[in-house]
Design an enzyme around this catalytic site. Structure first.
Site, short mmCIF file in Angstrom:
data_model
loop_
_atom_site.label_atom_id
_atom_site.label_comp_id
_atom_site.label_asym_id
_atom_site.label_seq_id
_atom_site.Cartn_x
_atom_site.Cartn_y
_atom_site.Cartn_z
N ASP A 1 -0.89 -34.31 -38.79
CA ASP A 1 -1.76 -33.47 -39.62
C ASP A 1 -3.00 -34.24 -40.04
O ASP A 1 -4.11 -33.70 -40.03
CB ASP A 1 -1.00 -32.97 -40.86
CG ASP A 1 -1.97 -32.34 -41.85
OD1 ASP A 1 -2.56 -31.32 -41.51
OD2 ASP A 1 -2.18 -32.92 -42.94
N ARG B 1 -10.57 -31.24 -37.44
CA ARG B 1 -10.93 -29.86 -37.82
C ARG B 1 -12.13 -29.84 -38.75
O ARG B 1 -12.99 -28.97 -38.67
CB ARG B 1 -9.73 -29.17 -38.50
CG ARG B 1 -8.63 -28.79 -37.52
CD ARG B 1 -7.37 -28.39 -38.24
NE ARG B 1 -7.59 -27.30 -39.17
CZ ARG B 1 -6.93 -27.13 -40.32
NH1 ARG B 1 -6.00 -28.00 -40.69
NH2 ARG B 1 -7.19 -26.11 -41.08
N SER C 1 -0.61 -27.08 -41.51
CA SER C 1 -1.08 -28.33 -42.12
C SER C 1 -0.46 -28.50 -43.52
O SER C 1 0.13 -29.54 -43.84
CB SER C 1 -2.61 -28.29 -42.21
OG SER C 1 -3.10 -29.23 -43.11
N LYS D 1 3.17 -31.18 -44.62
CA LYS D 1 3.18 -32.25 -45.62
C LYS D 1 4.22 -31.96 -46.70
O LYS D 1 4.89 -32.84 -47.21
CB LYS D 1 1.79 -32.38 -46.27
CG LYS D 1 0.80 -33.03 -45.34
CD LYS D 1 -0.60 -33.00 -45.90
CE LYS D 1 -1.22 -31.64 -45.83
NZ LYS D 1 -2.62 -31.53 -45.62
N1 URA Z 1 -5.33 -28.01 -47.18
C1 URA Z 1 -4.55 -28.61 -46.24
O1 URA Z 1 -3.69 -29.44 -46.54
N2 URA Z 1 -4.76 -28.27 -44.96
C2 URA Z 1 -5.69 -27.37 -44.57
O2 URA Z 1 -5.81 -27.11 -43.39
C3 URA Z 1 -6.50 -26.75 -45.55
C4 URA Z 1 -6.30 -27.09 -46.88
#
Ligand code: URA
Length: 434
Positions: free
Chosen positions: A161, A168, A183, A187
């Site tokens: 990520d 990104r 994403s 986490k």
């Molecule tokens: N927060 C995140 O952790 N990932 C994203 O893609 C956008 C906001």
């Protein structure tokens, strides 16, 4: 498998299999696939989206790219809150001490500001010596001892990520529901929690600007969490106007301290208490969100939540003197006030414009390597719905960067709209997503 074929398949609207997703993304993690091919795939996903099955597969590959924290030695429920990002969105610093002071472990892994939105990590970094880079062992010991850890993404947590996120950010592929959902959830799942409350922002200052898109994102997040056996609740909250009065890292910490000491900032506390109430419900500490809200208010009233905040900060190395006495923080070099040029009622404060002005003042980054000025930001004296008389102060901007102050103050002036008729401030909690 041929990466070009997989990019073409997604580009043409096809569905990738779990093994194709795993192959493609693992190859990138292993350095065997160049940025340009991953960028092309991300853009194909941006335009063609991913099915629920593809999104779940991508999230799993991200989770499995690193360690999943084992929090089984912590014998209380582990519940976190996550916001999709906004302006003046400082609820984490209020919620984490409230909920952890009530016997729930809050394993809070936060990010830096992104674009015009602020990040909890940058706010924590404005507190002198607050260490957000804990080892996995210290993270677990904080949760055991203090029922809370406020940290950044560690190296071992969903490293795929981290790589994708950076790519990104510079390829205009952030605003994609499956990419955001996988994403965020990768986490959260890797952090070892039992349950999660999601605050999905909607409006001009959010990544999802329409209610429909925000609902879709919320539903995707909930589905992924539940597929991992987690308890998840999601709310849609308004991000048209900044939350609270303060925007900018130390200014926001200061506002949180004041709220933890009992100040009522109505929109900020409405969102914070709803989310803390929902976390307490997921932890089985109460039977309804309203009951959880009452429990939260009580620990603010007794001072337990503020004491908890100080204890967490001290345990993470912070100098707590400026938290106990807010006047001990250094002053910004420059300030400028924005005053009303006519009388009326505040009808809109454009959160996106305010967020962009905050970045220009030094509270956020234009480039990855920019250094944040913790003192920079905006303090509003008025909120939407308030009456304002000609010449009255609406906001003050603060910065060390003299060259940025006039243009940022002007941007704030233009971000505020007045109406001649009174209007009721809206409820910032728009709905719970079922
Ligand atoms: N927060 C995140 O952790 N990932 C994203 O893609 C956008 C906001």
């Amino acid at each position: 498998m041929n990466p070009v074929e997989l990019i073409r398949k997604k580009r043409d609207g096809g569905e990738l299999s779990k093994s194709e997703i795993d192959f493609f993304f693992r190859a990138y993690l292993g350095g065997k696939l160049p940025d340009y091919q991953m960028s092309a795939m991300l853009m194909a996903i941006y335009f063609r989206s991913l099915s629920d099955v593809e999104t779940a597969a991508l999230c799993r590959t991200m989770v499995e790219s690193g360690n999943v924290m084992d929090l089984s030695t912590i014998d209380v429920p582990k519940i976190d809150k996550h916001s999709t990002g906004g302006v003046g969105d400082k609820t984490s610093l209020i919620i984490a001490p409230i909920v952890s002071s009530l016997g729930v472990a809050v394993p809070m892994i936060s990010g830096r500001g992104l674009g015009h939105t602020g990040g909890t990590l940058d706010k924590l970094n404005s507190i002198p010596n607050f260490n957000v880079n804990l080892s996995d062992a210290k993270y677990v010991s904080m949760l055991k001892k203090h029922h809370c850890a406020l940290i950044g993404q560690t190296k071992s947590l969903a490293p795929l990520d981290k790589l994708l996120y950076a790519l990104r950010d510079v390829t205009a592929t952030i605003e994609s529901i499956p990419l955001i959902a996988s994403s965020i959830m990768s986490k959260k799942i890797a952090s070892g929690l039992d349950g999660l409350v999601l605050d999905v922002k909607t409006g001009v200052g959010a990544f999802m600007q329409s209610l429909e898109q925000s609902r879709k994102l919320a539903k995707t997040l909930v589905e992924i969490g539940e597929s991992y056996g987690k308890r998840v609740k999601a709310f849609i909250t308004d991000m048209n106007e900044p939350l609270g009065f303060a925007v900018g890292n130390w200014l926001e910490v200061k506002e949180c301290v004041e709220c933890l000491q009992g100040k009522d900032v109505p929109d900020l506390m409405r969102v914070s208490l709803t989310l803390s109430g929902a976390m307490l419900l997921l932890a089985d500490k109460c039977k309804t969100i309203d009951e959880g809200i009452e429990m939260s208010k009580e620990c603010l009233r007794t001072g337990a939540a503020f004491e908890k905040f100080l204890a967490i900060a001290a345990a993470q190395g912070a100098d707590t003197a400026p938290l106990r006495d807010l006047s001990r923080y250094p002053e910004p070099k420059h300030h400028e006030t924005i005053v009303a040029d006519s009388s009326g009622y505040i009808s809109h404060i454009n959160a996106l414009e305010v967020g962009l002005a905050a970045v220009s003042l030094g509270a956020g980054r234009h480039k990855k390597e920019d250094v944040i000025d913790p003192k920079a930001g905006i303090l509003f004296a008025k909120k939407v719905g308030d009456r304002v008389d000609k010449g009255e102060v609406i906001a003050t901007v603060f910065t060390d960067k003299e060259q940025a102050i006039h243009s940022s103050a002007e941007r704030i002036r233009l971000a505020v709209s007045l109406s001649s008729a009174p209007l009721d401030p809206m409820d910032k909690v728009l709905e719970e997503v079922k």
